[in-house]
Design a protein around this motif. Structure first.
Motif, short mmCIF file in Angstrom:
data_model
loop_
_atom_site.label_atom_id
_atom_site.label_comp_id
_atom_site.label_asym_id
_atom_site.label_seq_id
_atom_site.Cartn_x
_atom_site.Cartn_y
_atom_site.Cartn_z
N ARG A 170 8.77 27.85 -31.86
CA ARG A 170 9.40 28.24 -30.59
C ARG A 170 9.79 29.72 -30.64
O ARG A 170 9.72 30.43 -29.63
CB ARG A 170 10.62 27.34 -30.36
CG ARG A 170 11.42 27.64 -29.12
CD ARG A 170 10.63 27.29 -27.85
NE ARG A 170 11.37 27.65 -26.64
CZ ARG A 170 11.45 28.87 -26.13
NH1 ARG A 170 10.83 29.87 -26.72
NH2 ARG A 170 12.13 29.09 -25.03
N GLN A 171 10.21 30.17 -31.82
CA GLN A 171 10.61 31.57 -31.98
C GLN A 171 9.42 32.51 -31.73
O GLN A 171 9.59 33.59 -31.18
CB GLN A 171 11.21 31.77 -33.38
CG GLN A 171 11.97 33.08 -33.56
CD GLN A 171 13.15 33.23 -32.58
OE1 GLN A 171 13.77 32.26 -32.20
NE2 GLN A 171 13.43 34.46 -32.17
N SER A 172 8.22 32.08 -32.14
CA SER A 172 7.03 32.91 -31.90
C SER A 172 6.79 33.10 -30.41
O SER A 172 6.34 34.16 -29.96
CB SER A 172 5.77 32.26 -32.49
OG SER A 172 6.00 31.80 -33.78
N VAL A 173 7.12 32.07 -29.63
CA VAL A 173 6.94 32.14 -28.17
C VAL A 173 7.91 33.16 -27.59
O VAL A 173 7.54 34.00 -26.75
CB VAL A 173 7.18 30.74 -27.53
CG1 VAL A 173 6.90 30.79 -26.04
CG2 VAL A 173 6.31 29.69 -28.20
N THR A 174 9.16 33.11 -28.06
CA THR A 174 10.16 34.07 -27.60
C THR A 174 9.74 35.49 -27.96
O THR A 174 9.86 36.42 -27.14
CB THR A 174 11.53 33.75 -28.23
OG1 THR A 174 11.92 32.45 -27.78
CG2 THR A 174 12.59 34.76 -27.83
N GLU A 175 9.23 35.67 -29.17
CA GLU A 175 8.83 37.01 -29.59
C GLU A 175 7.69 37.55 -28.72
O GLU A 175 7.66 38.73 -28.38
CB GLU A 175 8.47 37.01 -31.08
CG GLU A 175 9.74 37.06 -31.94
CD GLU A 175 9.53 36.54 -33.36
OE1 GLU A 175 8.38 36.48 -33.81
OE2 GLU A 175 10.56 36.20 -34.00
N ALA A 176 6.77 36.67 -28.34
CA ALA A 176 5.67 37.09 -27.45
C ALA A 176 6.22 37.54 -26.10
O ALA A 176 5.77 38.54 -25.53
CB ALA A 176 4.68 35.95 -27.27
N ALA A 177 7.21 36.81 -25.59
CA ALA A 177 7.81 37.16 -24.30
C ALA A 177 8.60 38.47 -24.40
O ALA A 177 8.53 39.32 -23.51
CB ALA A 177 8.70 36.04 -23.79
N LEU A 178 9.32 38.65 -25.50
CA LEU A 178 10.08 39.89 -25.70
C LEU A 178 9.13 41.09 -25.76
O LEU A 178 9.41 42.15 -25.21
CB LEU A 178 10.90 39.80 -26.98
CG LEU A 178 12.17 38.95 -26.91
CD1 LEU A 178 12.72 38.66 -28.31
CD2 LEU A 178 13.24 39.63 -26.07
N ALA A 179 7.98 40.88 -26.41
CA ALA A 179 7.01 41.97 -26.56
C ALA A 179 6.42 42.38 -25.21
O ALA A 179 5.93 43.50 -25.05
CB ALA A 179 5.90 41.54 -27.51
N ALA A 180 6.47 41.47 -24.23
CA ALA A 180 5.90 41.76 -22.90
C ALA A 180 6.93 42.36 -21.95
O ALA A 180 6.64 42.57 -20.77
CB ALA A 180 5.34 40.47 -22.30
N ALA A 181 8.13 42.67 -22.47
CA ALA A 181 9.22 43.11 -21.59
C ALA A 181 8.90 44.43 -20.89
O ALA A 181 9.52 44.75 -19.88
CB ALA A 181 10.53 43.22 -22.36
N GLY A 182 7.93 45.19 -21.38
CA GLY A 182 7.56 46.43 -20.70
C GLY A 182 6.57 46.20 -19.56
O GLY A 182 6.40 47.05 -18.69
N GLU A 183 5.90 45.05 -19.54
CA GLU A 183 4.84 44.78 -18.55
C GLU A 183 5.38 44.21 -17.25
O GLU A 183 4.86 44.48 -16.17
CB GLU A 183 3.83 43.78 -19.13
CG GLU A 183 3.11 44.27 -20.38
CD GLU A 183 2.33 43.13 -21.05
OE1 GLU A 183 1.82 42.25 -20.33
OE2 GLU A 183 2.27 43.13 -22.29
N SER A 184 6.39 43.35 -17.36
CA SER A 184 6.99 42.74 -16.17
C SER A 184 8.44 42.41 -16.52
O SER A 184 8.84 42.53 -17.69
CB SER A 184 6.22 41.47 -15.77
OG SER A 184 6.07 40.60 -16.87
#
Ligand SMILES: [Zn+2]
Length: 379
Positions: A170-184
């Motif tokens: 689940r943490q990997s999913v959060t990290e992917a979303a955090l990494a996209a914080a510049g896109e949207s």
């Protein structure tokens, strides 16, 4: 209304909540400053949704998007010979309690002019936010665990959102979303303060549905703790408005196999402590790192409640017992039934008290898994 402020518990800075912001520049989460509260004459009595409490919500105007969320039923059933009230948050528009937080957060994001959003979720929050984004016409992308229950993934995709499955924890999913914080814009139910502004309406509803009284105990399946924080905030506001003098005890229910709050509670800690985690059928509360651990612990202590961790083998029997009471819920929600039995047996809760069990998610969310758990062979 005047623009509310966000307070940063990390660096002490305040921010006006008039921009699409999900955390402080220092990296900490933010909390909405305390509000004035709600008195009973401010309730819009004819509105059969959480918007009956619009006067107490930190929004500039009436909702632009609503699917009729909130004002869920509170039903009395007999649990092992004891009368208990079940709050059917499972009967929200998307089948989970998350709609309170999503509806208020999305309306705030519309007011501050947000563009495309994304979010990460084990399923229920993702389907809720995707649904409200669709209703608002906001493009949405949801990062999910690749192993999330299929019904939840289908629900997200059916709203038109982009589904981005991520392998691993689940943490990997959060990290992917955090990494996209510049896109949207990262419209995270775990980070955004307005999600808790929505869940606080659960406190208002319980108080109103009980004839403007609070129960003695409230049990809530808990991962990140948005319901515990919402209940704490809602009861704070009722107390501030002079509507209540006593507070209910709040019990956060966790699956013992993945119980961050139980570990911190047992250690008498003020914040997160490392803990060993195992898989659990209660996928909705399998949280490795709650964002607001300190605030959740404070809210539980203030209420004189606690944390109940239930063993994995207790979840399926509770699920079966709830089903036989007409309460078809997902395994995550069934943890609250198991905790109820535990707290009755150890004497923490007595039968003559008014106890509310919050059922957070509908059984149709995980029908295949429930069939396996209960050994149901049909079709
Ligand atoms: Zn800060």
């Amino acid at each position: 209304m005047t623009t509310p402020n966000y307070d940063c518990p990390g660096c002490g800075r305040s921010w006006a909540a008039d921009q699409p912001r999900w955390r402080c520049d220092c990296g900490s989460h933010l909390n909405l400053a305390p509000a004035n509260g709600l008195s009973r004459d401010e309730i819009t009595a004819g509105e059969a949704s959480l918007w009956r409490y619009a006067a107490a919500l930190a929004l500039r105007g009436p909702p632009r998007v609503s699917l009729g969320e909130g004002w869920t039923h509170l039903v009395r059933r007999d649990w092992q010979g004891i009368s208990v009230l079940f709050k059917l948050e499972s009967q929200m528009p998307t089948g989970s309690f998350k709609d309170r937080g999503s509806a208020v957060m999305i309306n705030h994001l519309i007011e501050v002019g947000v563009g495309p959003i994304h979010e990460d979720s084990s399923g229920n929050a993702g389907s809720s936010i995707a649904t409200y984004a669709a209703a608002a016409g906001i493009p949405c992308r949801i990062y999910v665990p690749a192993a999330a229950p299929r019904a939840k993934l289908v629900q997200i995709a059916a709203s038109g959102a982009e589904v981005r499955p991520i392998p691993g924890t689940r943490q990997s999913v959060t990290e992917a979303a955090l990494a996209a914080a510049g896109e949207s814009f990262y419209a995270s139910h775990n980070w955004h303060p307005y999600f808790i502004e929505g869940t606080k309406t659960l406190a208002f509803e319980l108080w109103e549905q009980l004839g403007f009284r609070v129960p003695d105990n409230i049990l809530v399946p808990t991962g990140y703790g948005s319901n515990i924080l919402g209940l704490g905030r809602g009861f704070d506001e009722l107390e501030k408005a002079g509507e209540i003098t006593a507070r209910p005890r709040l019990f956060a229910v966790q699956a013992a196999n993945c119980a961050a709050l139980a570990a911190a509670w047992a250690a008498d800690a003020d914040g997160f402590v490392p803990f060993p985690a195992q898989p659990t059928v209660a996928d909705g509360i399998a949280t490795m790192r709650p964002v607001r651990t300190a605030e959740v612990l404070r809210s539980l202590r203030r209420s004189q409640g606690g944390v109940a961790a239930v063993a994995e083998e207790e979840i399926a029997p509770a699920l079966a017992a709830l089903g036989q009471l007409g309460l078809f819920v997902e395994p995550t929600a069934a943890t609250a039934g198991a905790a109820l039995t535990q707290l009755f047996h150890d004497g923490t809760i007595s039968p003559d008290e008014t106890t509310v069990v919050v059922l957070t998610g509908h059984g149709l969310k995980a029908a295949d898994r429930i069939g396996e758990l209960l050994g149901i062979a049909v079709g």
